[in-house]
Enzyme design. Structure first.
Site, PDB file in Angstrom:
ATOM      1  N   ARG A 102       7.094 -16.183  30.638  1.00  0.00           N
ATOM      2  CA  ARG A 102       6.606 -16.653  31.942  1.00  0.00           C
ATOM      3  C   ARG A 102       7.260 -15.811  33.031  1.00  0.00           C
ATOM      4  O   ARG A 102       8.468 -15.504  32.954  1.00  0.00           O
ATOM      5  CB  ARG A 102       6.969 -18.129  32.163  1.00  0.00           C
TER       6      ARG A 102
ATOM      7  N   GLU B  98       0.483 -15.465  39.878  1.00  0.00           N
ATOM      8  CA  GLU B  98      -0.716 -14.998  39.170  1.00  0.00           C
ATOM      9  C   GLU B  98      -1.948 -15.579  39.849  1.00  0.00           C
ATOM     10  O   GLU B  98      -1.930 -16.757  40.211  1.00  0.00           O
ATOM     11  CB  GLU B  98      -0.657 -15.429  37.705  1.00  0.00           C
TER      12      GLU B  98
ATOM     13  N   HIS C 133      -2.151 -11.545  31.988  1.00  0.00           N
ATOM     14  CA  HIS C 133      -1.925 -12.764  31.206  1.00  0.00           C
ATOM     15  C   HIS C 133      -3.014 -12.924  30.131  1.00  0.00           C
ATOM     16  O   HIS C 133      -3.535 -14.018  29.913  1.00  0.00           O
ATOM     17  CB  HIS C 133      -1.884 -13.996  32.133  1.00  0.00           C
TER      18      HIS C 133
HETATM   19  N1  NAP Z   1       1.657 -14.605  27.651  1.00  0.00           N
HETATM   20  C1  NAP Z   1       0.992 -15.657  27.238  1.00  0.00           C
HETATM   21  O1  NAP Z   1      -0.199 -15.767  27.375  1.00  0.00           O
HETATM   22  C2  NAP Z   1       1.749 -16.747  26.535  1.00  0.00           C
HETATM   23  C3  NAP Z   1       1.144 -17.374  25.428  1.00  0.00           C
HETATM   24  C4  NAP Z   1       1.888 -18.296  24.709  1.00  0.00           C
HETATM   25  C5  NAP Z   1       3.162 -18.641  25.145  1.00  0.00           C
HETATM   26  N2  NAP Z   1       3.679 -18.045  26.255  1.00  0.00           N
HETATM   27  C6  NAP Z   1       5.004 -18.436  26.744  1.00  0.00           C
HETATM   28  O2  NAP Z   1       5.976 -18.123  25.768  1.00  0.00           O
HETATM   29  C7  NAP Z   1       6.855 -19.222  25.637  1.00  0.00           C
HETATM   30  C8  NAP Z   1       7.454 -19.217  24.252  1.00  0.00           C
HETATM   31  O3  NAP Z   1       6.460 -19.485  23.293  1.00  0.00           O
HETATM   32  P1  NAP Z   1       6.838 -19.871  21.786  1.00  0.00           P
HETATM   33  O4  NAP Z   1       5.586 -20.256  21.096  1.00  0.00           O
HETATM   34  O5  NAP Z   1       7.675 -18.788  21.194  1.00  0.00           O
HETATM   35  O6  NAP Z   1       7.739 -21.147  22.101  1.00  0.00           O
HETATM   36  P2  NAP Z   1       8.795 -21.934  21.208  1.00  0.00           P
HETATM   37  O7  NAP Z   1       8.496 -21.743  19.769  1.00  0.00           O
HETATM   38  O8  NAP Z   1       8.866 -23.284  21.788  1.00  0.00           O
HETATM   39  O9  NAP Z   1      10.173 -21.158  21.486  1.00  0.00           O
HETATM   40  C9  NAP Z   1      10.845 -21.144  22.693  1.00  0.00           C
HETATM   41  C10 NAP Z   1      12.168 -20.426  22.469  1.00  0.00           C
HETATM   42  O10 NAP Z   1      12.827 -20.274  23.734  1.00  0.00           O
HETATM   43  C11 NAP Z   1      14.190 -20.643  23.560  1.00  0.00           C
HETATM   44  N3  NAP Z   1      14.771 -21.134  24.795  1.00  0.00           N
HETATM   45  C12 NAP Z   1      14.411 -22.199  25.538  1.00  0.00           C
HETATM   46  N4  NAP Z   1      15.211 -22.324  26.618  1.00  0.00           N
HETATM   47  C13 NAP Z   1      16.101 -21.297  26.530  1.00  0.00           C
HETATM   48  C14 NAP Z   1      17.187 -20.877  27.329  1.00  0.00           C
HETATM   49  N5  NAP Z   1      17.539 -21.542  28.445  1.00  0.00           N
HETATM   50  N6  NAP Z   1      17.876 -19.768  26.952  1.00  0.00           N
HETATM   51  C15 NAP Z   1      17.560 -19.080  25.831  1.00  0.00           C
HETATM   52  N7  NAP Z   1      16.531 -19.444  25.024  1.00  0.00           N
HETATM   53  C16 NAP Z   1      15.827 -20.532  25.375  1.00  0.00           C
HETATM   54  C17 NAP Z   1      14.163 -21.731  22.532  1.00  0.00           C
HETATM   55  O11 NAP Z   1      15.453 -21.876  21.993  1.00  0.00           O
HETATM   56  P3  NAP Z   1      15.780 -22.959  20.822  1.00  0.00           P
HETATM   57  O12 NAP Z   1      15.230 -22.310  19.571  1.00  0.00           O
HETATM   58  O13 NAP Z   1      17.243 -23.014  20.841  1.00  0.00           O
HETATM   59  O14 NAP Z   1      15.080 -24.230  21.224  1.00  0.00           O
HETATM   60  C18 NAP Z   1      13.128 -21.186  21.550  1.00  0.00           C
HETATM   61  O15 NAP Z   1      13.731 -20.292  20.650  1.00  0.00           O
HETATM   62  C19 NAP Z   1       5.971 -20.446  25.929  1.00  0.00           C
HETATM   63  O16 NAP Z   1       6.741 -21.560  26.344  1.00  0.00           O
HETATM   64  C20 NAP Z   1       5.060 -19.933  27.011  1.00  0.00           C
HETATM   65  O17 NAP Z   1       5.621 -20.173  28.291  1.00  0.00           O
HETATM   66  C21 NAP Z   1       3.011 -17.105  26.943  1.00  0.00           C
END
Ligand code: NAP
Length: 334
Positions: free
Chosen positions: A247, A276, A295
């Site tokens: 994000r 955005e 995005h």
């Molecule tokens: N570009 C796009 O179109 C798109 C599409 C999909 C998602 N995204 C974004 O990508 C994000 C991640 O997706 P995902 O599927 O990988 O999510 P996820 O499986 O929920 O993983 C999130 C990761 O972020 C870590 N995290 C959370 N807070 C943190 C902090 N303060 N410091 C360090 N690490 C932290 C979590 O740590 P823990 O393992 O310790 O909980 C986890 O490893 C989504 O939330 C979304 O905002 C973007």
């Protein structure tokens, strides 16, 4: 019977797949009440679509009976709040996006509503396209794609050495579904991969010093907003490559622009931005060492199929009274 309403456009064969999950599911899908998709796996649909008053009434009736819903109309916090208020029997909402936590927070639901409904995010669904895109960004900047394009348009035949990935250090910030897939691909390219989870946030300023490439795949939460600040960017290695697929608001974008403009960083590949659509006035548009995608890096023709797979598994777990995959924790909203 468990009444399931599909509130997002979906291919008929995928609806059939959901119908085959369990006999106890009563699945309602009325595509004429949903905006027609603009492209495969589009969950927003035609922007000028509006239900007639009659259709709005039918949709409200459909929702009123729902115990489980897939997607929420137009994927906006306002429409999510509307859905929750019109669905008193709702117990489980499967969201389409990994970042759904932010929309749930913005919908300003009551504690009762947050307690009554289990929300599952689409986390994991975008891991493959976003990890591919992250490596695409790293490769494009390592092999100097901007120069190749410039030279091509000038019909210039120049010889120069290019860098390579084996032995380079890749730091993945956010080791969720996306981050782990980025790490796997980085390792396949021979990179030395380090990663940071939530409990290791404090290590980021130290780890960026040694990273040749940094991929940020974080959700936006109170903790992550502005986490990659000016100081952290200043600590990055000269010539490092920066990728953000999480994000935009996680990064101090102005500081990033400064580091890219001064060529402290070799380049950046960005799919997400503080604002955005990215404003036309943003200096990012002008920088030739920046790859911008609007995005869209996660959009894939396979997305609906992956969501249906995840939802089917969550339906099985829901019926069995088990723990849902990627349930949104409504204290931290991710
Ligand atoms: N570009 C796009 O179109 C798109 C599409 C999909 C998602 N995204 C974004 O990508 C994000 C991640 O997706 P995902 O599927 O990988 O999510 P996820 O499986 O929920 O993983 C999130 C990761 O972020 C870590 N995290 C959370 N807070 C943190 C902090 N303060 N410091 C360090 N690490 C932290 C979590 O740590 P823990 O393992 O310790 O909980 C986890 O490893 C989504 O939330 C979304 O905002 C973007």
């Amino acid at each position: 019977m468990v009444r399931v309403v599909i509130a997002t456009p979906l291919e008929p064969e995928l609806v059939d797949r959901l119908r085959r999950v369990d006999d106890r599911l009563d699945i309602a899908f009325e595509p004429e009440l949903l905006p027609p998709p603009r492209y495969p796996s589009d969950h927003v649909g035609e922007l000028d679509f509006e239900r007639t008053p009659d259709q709005e009434q039918r949709f409200a009736e459909l929702i009123a009976d729902a115990e489980v819903v897939l997607g929420f109309p137009r994927e906006s916090p306002r429409r999510l709040a509307w859905l929750v208020r019109h669905a008193p029997k709702l117990r489980f909402l499967q969201c389409m996006y990994a970042g759904a936590g932010q929309q749930i927070r913005a919908a300003e639901l009551t504690d009762d509503e947050l307690g009554r409904i289990a929300f599952a995010s689409g986390s994991g669904v975008h891991a493959t396209p976003l990890a591919e895109w992250s490596l695409f960004g790293i490769l494009a900047l390592t092999k100097d794609l901007p120069r190749l394009l410039r030279d091509k348009s000038a019909r210039r035949w120049d010889h120069y050495p290019v860098d390579e990935l084996p032995g380079k250090t890749l730091l993945v910030v956010g080791l969720g579904e996306i981050g782990r897939e980025v790490a796997r691909l980085g390792e396949a390219f021979g990179m030395h991969v380090t990663g940071v989870r939530r409990s290791e946030t404090h290590r980021i300023p130290e780890l960026v010093r040694d990273a040749d490439a940094i991929v940020v795949a974080l959700p936006l939460t109170d903790e992550t907003r502005g986490l990659i600040d000016r100081e952290t960017i200043a600590a990055m290695r000269e010539g490092a490559i920066f990728v953000n697929v999480g994000r935009g608001a996680v990064i101090d974008e102005e500081a990033l622009i400064d580091a890219l403009g001064s060529r402290k960083l070799r380049g950046a590949a960005l799919d997400v931005f503080a604002e955005e659509p990215l404003p036309k006035s943003s200096p990012l548009w002008e920088l030739d060492n920046v790859i911008i995608s609007p995005h869209t890096a996660a959009l894939s023709v396979k997305e609906n199929e992956r969501i249906v797979e995840l939802f089917a598994e969550n339906l099985r777990r829901y019926l069995a009274g088990g723990e849902l995959i990627s349930r949104v924790r409504t204290n931290v909203f991710y």
